[in-house]
Design an enzyme around this catalytic site. Structure first.
Site, PDB file in Angstrom:
ATOM      1  N   ASN A   8      -3.238  -4.529  21.370  1.00  0.00           N
ATOM      2  CA  ASN A   8      -2.137  -3.673  20.923  1.00  0.00           C
ATOM      3  C   ASN A   8      -2.610  -2.228  21.053  1.00  0.00           C
ATOM      4  OD1 ASN A   8      -0.145  -2.281  19.602  1.00  0.00           O
ATOM      5  ND2 ASN A   8      -0.545  -3.158  17.573  1.00  0.00           N
ATOM      6  N   LYS A  10      -0.994   0.393  20.639  1.00  0.00           N
ATOM      7  CA  LYS A  10      -0.285   1.297  19.712  1.00  0.00           C
ATOM      8  C   LYS A  10       0.187   2.532  20.482  1.00  0.00           C
ATOM      9  CE  LYS A  10      -2.891  -0.744  15.970  1.00  0.00           C
ATOM     10  NZ  LYS A  10      -3.503  -0.630  14.646  1.00  0.00           N
ATOM     11  N   HIS A  95       4.789  -5.320  12.790  1.00  0.00           N
ATOM     12  CA  HIS A  95       3.436  -4.780  12.554  1.00  0.00           C
ATOM     13  C   HIS A  95       3.472  -3.917  11.289  1.00  0.00           C
ATOM     14  CE1 HIS A  95      -0.264  -2.533  13.050  1.00  0.00           C
ATOM     15  NE2 HIS A  95      -0.645  -3.464  13.899  1.00  0.00           N
ATOM     16  N   GLU A  97       2.312  -1.140  10.690  1.00  0.00           N
ATOM     17  CA  GLU A  97       2.617   0.279  10.940  1.00  0.00           C
ATOM     18  C   GLU A  97       4.122   0.494  11.091  1.00  0.00           C
ATOM     19  OE1 GLU A  97      -0.205   0.584  14.122  1.00  0.00           O
ATOM     20  OE2 GLU A  97      -1.811   0.407  12.632  1.00  0.00           O
ATOM     21  N   GLU A 165      -2.750  -9.813   9.677  1.00  0.00           N
ATOM     22  CA  GLU A 165      -3.466  -8.547   9.733  1.00  0.00           C
ATOM     23  C   GLU A 165      -3.485  -7.926   8.337  1.00  0.00           C
ATOM     24  OE1 GLU A 165      -3.408  -6.868  14.012  1.00  0.00           O
ATOM     25  OE2 GLU A 165      -1.665  -6.095  12.986  1.00  0.00           O
ATOM     26  N   GLY A 171      -7.951  -0.673  11.493  1.00  0.00           N
ATOM     27  CA  GLY A 171      -8.508   0.626  11.846  1.00  0.00           C
ATOM     28  C   GLY A 171      -9.528   1.166  10.857  1.00  0.00           C
ATOM     29  N   SER A 209      -9.744  -4.662  12.681  1.00  0.00           N
ATOM     30  CA  SER A 209     -11.152  -4.312  12.953  1.00  0.00           C
ATOM     31  C   SER A 209     -11.923  -5.413  13.684  1.00  0.00           C
ATOM     32  CB  SER A 209     -11.859  -3.898  11.660  1.00  0.00           C
ATOM     33  OG  SER A 209     -11.263  -2.719  11.135  1.00  0.00           O
TER      34      SER A 209
HETATM   35  P1  13P Z   1      -7.664  -2.353  14.759  1.00  0.00           P
HETATM   36  O1  13P Z   1      -8.205  -3.422  15.692  1.00  0.00           O
HETATM   37  O2  13P Z   1      -7.778  -0.978  15.321  1.00  0.00           O
HETATM   38  O3  13P Z   1      -8.174  -2.502  13.376  1.00  0.00           O
HETATM   39  O4  13P Z   1      -6.066  -2.624  14.682  1.00  0.00           O
HETATM   40  C1  13P Z   1      -5.605  -3.894  14.406  1.00  0.00           C
HETATM   41  C2  13P Z   1      -4.160  -3.918  14.680  1.00  0.00           C
HETATM   42  O5  13P Z   1      -3.373  -3.312  13.967  1.00  0.00           O
HETATM   43  C3  13P Z   1      -3.689  -4.688  15.851  1.00  0.00           C
HETATM   44  O6  13P Z   1      -2.311  -4.857  15.821  1.00  0.00           O
END
Ligand code: 13P
Length: 251
Positions: A8, A10, A95, A97, A165, A171, A209
């Site tokens: 992803n 983003k 997601h 976010e 997640e 992150g 992560s």
């Molecule tokens: P990270 O791998 O950067 O922690 O992000 C995970 C994520 O949100 C994947 O959709």
């Protein structure tokens, strides 16, 4: 069950960066095809370019969101049919976010998933608790509510994937313990078996992560059927390292 390793991206990258990253991943894939399914989910503006680069490569393309409607007056939105048009097979929905930045509810996520499935996409439906919810011991209850409300009635093992997640692991470099990941994935598996046709065979990805250094350990956890990777999917070497980690627990 064959693992799915999904990147992803983003809202990251540029056209030039995307071209370089895809070329590097393709070259690694051509040298050593791993026994895992690979998926790249770039931002909307790069889907067409990445899609044409991936043609025939055996790596799937996906979007990061879609609208509930097939078309119409929805400025700035993208329909599931448009993603299919560009060669996408998957779409990430709900997601954390998007749940935060765009106040998306689980009910909205379910109707997006229904639209995605109707258009022929595989919906990757994301769930996960916040740090405060975990500290309060509410993670199972929260994830259960998200699964109940976000997974549409017509979801099957063929047209939907769950991504667990934990919000506090995204992150941050923090991950739950292997035992906590196993407990949550078993909880989700139990819910899917009860609620979804073929729920025993629906993939449950872990995200948050994931790195080359922890991928093999996380992917070996029972009921973990792949990874949804954010930051580490922006570097070919890291994304590939994660795919190799997942391949170790295959077969
Ligand atoms: P990270 O791998 O950067 O922690 O992000 C995970 C994520 O949100 C994947 O959709």
């Amino acid at each position: 069950m064959r693992s799915l390793v999904a990147g992803n991206w983003k809202m990251n990258g540029s056209l030039a960066m995307a071209a370089g990253l895809v070329a590097d991943i393709k070259a690694r894939h051509q040298k050593a095809v791993l026994p895992v399914d690979l998926l790249l989910c770039p931002p909307f503006p790069y889907l067409a370019a990445v899609g044409s680069q991936l043609k025939g490569a055996g790596i799937a393309l996906g979007g990061q969101d879609c609208h509930t409607a097939g078309s119409g007056a929805h400025t700035g939105d993208v329909s599931a049919a448009m993603l299919v048009d560009l060669g996408c097979c998957y779409v990430i929905l709900g997601h954390s976010e998007r749940r935060t930045d765009h106040s998306e509810s689980s009910v909205l996520v379910a109707s997006k998933a229904k639209a995605a499935i109707g258009a022929g996409l595989v919906a990757i439906i994301c769930v996960g608790e916040t740090e405060a919810q975990r500290n309060a011991g509410d993670q199972n209850k929260i994830v259960e509510k998200q699964i109940v409300e976000s997974v549409p009635a017509d979801a099957t093992a063929e047209n939907a994937v769950i991504a667990y997640e934990p919000v506090w692991a995204i992150g941050t470099g923090k991950t739950p313990t292997v035992g906590d990941v196993e407990a949550m994935h078993r909880h989700i598996r139990g819910l899917l078996k009860q609620r979804v046709s073929g729920g025993a065979a629906m993939r449950i990805l872990y995200g948050g992560s994931v790195k080359p250094t922890n991928a093999a350990e996380l992917m070996a956890v029972p009921e973990v059927n792949g990874a949804l990777v954010g930051g580490a999917s922006l570097k070919a070497e890291d994304f590939w390292g994660i795919a190799e980690g997942a391949a170790k627990s295959a077969g």
